[in-house]
Design a protein around this motif. Structure first.
Motif, PDB file in Angstrom:
ATOM      1  N   GLY A 148       0.819  -1.203   0.000  1.00 62.29           N
ATOM      2  CA  GLY A 148       0.000   0.000   0.000  1.00 62.29           C
ATOM      3  C   GLY A 148       0.849   1.247   0.000  1.00 62.29           C
ATOM      4  O   GLY A 148       2.096   1.190   0.012  1.00 62.29           O
ATOM      5  N   HIS A 149       0.184   2.404   0.010  1.00 62.29           N
ATOM      6  CA  HIS A 149       0.896   3.682  -0.028  1.00 62.29           C
ATOM      7  C   HIS A 149       1.805   3.843   1.195  1.00 62.29           C
ATOM      8  O   HIS A 149       1.373   3.724   2.338  1.00 62.29           O
ATOM      9  CB  HIS A 149      -0.116   4.838  -0.058  1.00 62.29           C
ATOM     10  N   GLY A 150       3.097   4.125   0.931  1.00 61.95           N
ATOM     11  CA  GLY A 150       4.053   4.407   2.004  1.00 61.95           C
ATOM     12  C   GLY A 150       4.518   3.198   2.788  1.00 61.95           C
ATOM     13  O   GLY A 150       5.149   3.352   3.850  1.00 61.95           O
ATOM     14  N   LEU A 151       4.256   1.976   2.319  1.00 63.60           N
ATOM     15  CA  LEU A 151       4.660   0.783   3.065  1.00 63.60           C
ATOM     16  C   LEU A 151       6.167   0.748   3.295  1.00 63.60           C
ATOM     17  O   LEU A 151       6.963   0.934   2.369  1.00 63.60           O
ATOM     18  CB  LEU A 151       4.248  -0.488   2.305  1.00 63.60           C
ATOM     19  N   LYS A 152       6.546   0.497   4.527  1.00 64.70           N
ATOM     20  CA  LYS A 152       7.953   0.281   4.871  1.00 64.70           C
ATOM     21  C   LYS A 152       8.018  -0.918   5.812  1.00 64.70           C
ATOM     22  O   LYS A 152       7.604  -0.832   6.968  1.00 64.70           O
ATOM     23  CB  LYS A 152       8.551   1.521   5.520  1.00 64.70           C
ATOM     24  N   LEU A 153       8.496  -2.039   5.276  1.00 63.91           N
ATOM     25  CA  LEU A 153       8.490  -3.299   6.028  1.00 63.91           C
ATOM     26  C   LEU A 153       9.744  -3.471   6.874  1.00 63.91           C
ATOM     27  O   LEU A 153      10.857  -3.131   6.460  1.00 63.91           O
ATOM     28  CB  LEU A 153       8.403  -4.483   5.058  1.00 63.91           C
ATOM     29  N   GLY A 154       9.544  -4.063   8.040  1.00 63.04           N
ATOM     30  CA  GLY A 154      10.656  -4.536   8.862  1.00 63.04           C
ATOM     31  C   GLY A 154      10.416  -6.001   9.170  1.00 63.04           C
ATOM     32  O   GLY A 154       9.320  -6.362   9.627  1.00 63.04           O
ATOM     33  N   TYR A 155      11.402  -6.845   8.888  1.00 62.66           N
ATOM     34  CA  TYR A 155      11.210  -8.297   9.042  1.00 62.66           C
ATOM     35  C   TYR A 155      12.228  -8.861  10.018  1.00 62.66           C
ATOM     36  O   TYR A 155      13.440  -8.685   9.837  1.00 62.66           O
ATOM     37  CB  TYR A 155      11.349  -8.975   7.678  1.00 62.66           C
ATOM     38  N   TYR A 156      11.728  -9.507  11.066  1.00 65.33           N
ATOM     39  CA  TYR A 156      12.598 -10.241  11.996  1.00 65.33           C
ATOM     40  C   TYR A 156      12.425 -11.727  11.720  1.00 65.33           C
ATOM     41  O   TYR A 156      11.342 -12.284  11.902  1.00 65.33           O
ATOM     42  CB  TYR A 156      12.250  -9.942  13.461  1.00 65.33           C
ATOM     43  N   ALA A 157      13.507 -12.384  11.262  1.00 61.95           N
ATOM     44  CA  ALA A 157      13.458 -13.796  10.884  1.00 61.95           C
ATOM     45  C   ALA A 157      13.933 -14.659  12.039  1.00 61.95           C
ATOM     46  O   ALA A 157      14.965 -14.368  12.653  1.00 61.95           O
ATOM     47  CB  ALA A 157      14.335 -14.045   9.655  1.00 61.95           C
TER      48      ALA A 157
END
Length: 533
Positions: free
Chosen positions: A386-395
């Motif tokens: 979506g608009h402005g999505l900024k993901l952070g992923y902890y694996a």
């Protein structure tokens, strides 16, 4: 038996353990404890023969079964059952039996049939020596108790989830019948029933055991000795006591050290004052110097009061602005060969929403997060940012960390807009100081990798966090910091966890149930599914 003689442990210029001697004898059940980063994992690798001490010698007189925090699972195309059976060489024997059985049936001459029968007899004798078909049943029982049913055992390793692969390795090591077991966080990825079974199995194990665990229930049920690695003193205190008695004795020891230090400081202060008065007179200068030396020795002979164990100060980022629905997944499905993991999963993550993903091990929770993070492609469907999505992923297996780079370089890559001083300051708040920032990430313990991965999230400005088992490998104090960070984060969270405390901190709005993909409003009725997931 494993014997360590004057063993010291160091990482770079930092000493984790001064020369120490100890042993793990038959029947010993030792809990190795200490804060994250104290050197527990590094020491265990050395005991397992996968690392070298800075000084001293480690010898062993039997088979060692070692479960690291990030276990290697061999050939990815090997069946899970064969991986477990390989601990006693049974996989090869059973394959030879099958091959020679076919050779007997397919033989076209008496000579070929006789040769195949001789080979079959030799393989059968090897099978008998290794425990026979009863050993195969034993392996299956261990696997089942660890939550690995037959359908999982018949799959190639590459098709299994991270939690399933780790349980395969644990089953392999428990089945090995090793003289000494070295287990680093063995309860990770186990459901409640499997943890209870493991406690009983280890409590009755005839060989020696050294276990690293933050599961106090396991330590209480299993260990008869406790070795405490003190990160502040770089020493190991050895207690020939069970868990509850150790806790009492350690508190007593702490109080004694504080009293001794206070008394020594008072005496030293008086000696130094007297030395200062006498030093003013030339005739008493030698006596004054002697008093000053006595004061120094008095302080040096008494252990310094242990510094309060530091804890990483964790606060997830202030989320970047985004649209009302920053992340959407439509009709996702994923299969590995003929194994269907999940199908038809729809998910819309609203701004600031909290979603917990539940399902039995192997239901595809980690796979779903990897797809949402863009690290894996779905077989069908799509992920729509979506608009402005900024993901952070902890694996959960720390795939976001480049193990070939240093701690500092990993952080720089995660925060290109920060200068070196700012990056080092943030790393310092996560307990990476001095030479620690130059360590290659591959030498970090599980707890240190967790701290680094969380630090990389903190500088991300993410407005949607995908968290896969974020409290694994953490000591109680660090876990509490992570839970508080989850509780106060203003962005959206999609959480996979076995930790009821993490779900409580998240206060989810919704729950997604895999593999069916059913979505529902969160209700306390789902709580009992968390530890089973």
């Amino acid at each position: 038996m494993i014997v360590a003689r004057d063993v010291s442990v160091a990482v770079g210029a930092r000493t984790l353990l001064e020369p120490t001697s100890f042993q793990i004898a038959t029947g010993d059940r030792i809990g190795l404890v200490g804060r994250n980063g104290a050197g527990k994992t590094t020491l265990t690798k050395i005991l397992a023969g996968e690392g070298q001490p800075a000084s001293g010698l480690v010898t062993n007189s039997g088979l060692v079964g070692y479960l690291p925090q990030d276990p290697r699972t061999g050939d990815p195309d090997q069946l899970a059952r064969d991986r477990i059976l390989s601990a006693r060489g049974l996989d090869g024997i059973l394959k030879r039996l099958a091959t020679t059985s076919h050779a007997i049936a397919d033989a076209v001459t008496d000579e070929a049939r006789d040769d195949a029968m001789r080979r079959y007899a030799r393989a059968e004798a090897e099978l008998t020596a290794a425990g026979g078909y009863g050993a195969e049943s034993e392996a299956a029982r261990i696997a089942a108790n660890l939550g690995l049913p037959d359908r999982v055992l018949t799959q190639p390793i590459r098709t299994l989830s991270g939690g399933q692969r780790r349980r395969v390795e644990l089953a392999r090591i428990l089945f090995s019948g090793a003289d000494t077991l070295l287990l680093d966080e063995p309860t990770n990825h186990l459901d409640a029933d499997s943890v209870v079974w493991l406690r009983g199995f280890l409590a009755g194990y005839p060989g020696g055991i050294l276990v690293i665990s933050h599961d106090t229930g396991l330590l209480d049920a299993v260990v008869t000795k406790v070795y405490h690695l003190d990160a502040n003193r770089a020493e190991m205190d050895q207690y020939n006591l069970d868990w509850k008695k150790y806790l009492v004795q350690r508190e007593t020891d702490e109080k004694r050290r504080r009293r001794e230090r206070a008394n020594a400081e008072k005496k030293a202060s008086r000696l130094l004052e007297q030395a200062a008065k006498m030093g003013a007179k030339a005739t008493k200068a030698v006596a004054a110097q002697n008093m000053a030396r006595r004061a120094e020795k008095l302080l040096a002979a008494t252990e310094g009061e242990r510094a309060q164990d530091r804890v990483a100060k964790i606060r997830f980022p202030e989320p970047a602005s985004c649209g009302r629905v920053p992340l959407t997944a439509e009709s996702l499905s994923k299969s590995y060969g003929s194994l269907e993991v999940f199908t038809g999963v729809d998910l819309a993550i609203d701004r600031g929403a909290n979603v917990v993903v539940l399902g039995l091990n192997g239901a595809g929770k980690t796979t779903l997060l990897r797809i949402l993070a863009g690290l894996e492609e779905p077989d069908t469907g799509e992920v729509v940012p979506g608009h402005g999505l900024k993901l952070g992923y902890y694996a959960q297996e720390h795939e976001t960390i480049d193990v070939g780079r240093s701690v500092l370089d990993n952080m720089v890559s995660a925060s290109p807009n920060l200068d070196d001083t700012q990056v080092r300051k943030i790393l310092g708040s996560f307990l990476f100081t001095g030479d620690d920032v130059d360590k290659p990430a591959r030498v970090l313990s599980g707890g240190e990798k967790t701290r680094l991965a969380l630090a990389m999230l903190v500088v991300s400005s993410a407005n949607v966090l995908l968290l896969d088992e974020p409290t694994n490998n953490l000591d109680p104090a660090s876990r509490a910091e992570v839970l508080d960070a989850i509780r106060t984060y203003a962005g959206a969270v999609v959480l996979v966890t076995h930790d009821e405390g993490a779900v409580e901190a998240l206060q989810p709005d919704r729950v997604l149930l895999l593999p069916d993909g059913d979505e529902d409003l969160w209700s306390p009725e789902y709580t009992e599914l968390i530890s089973l997931a």
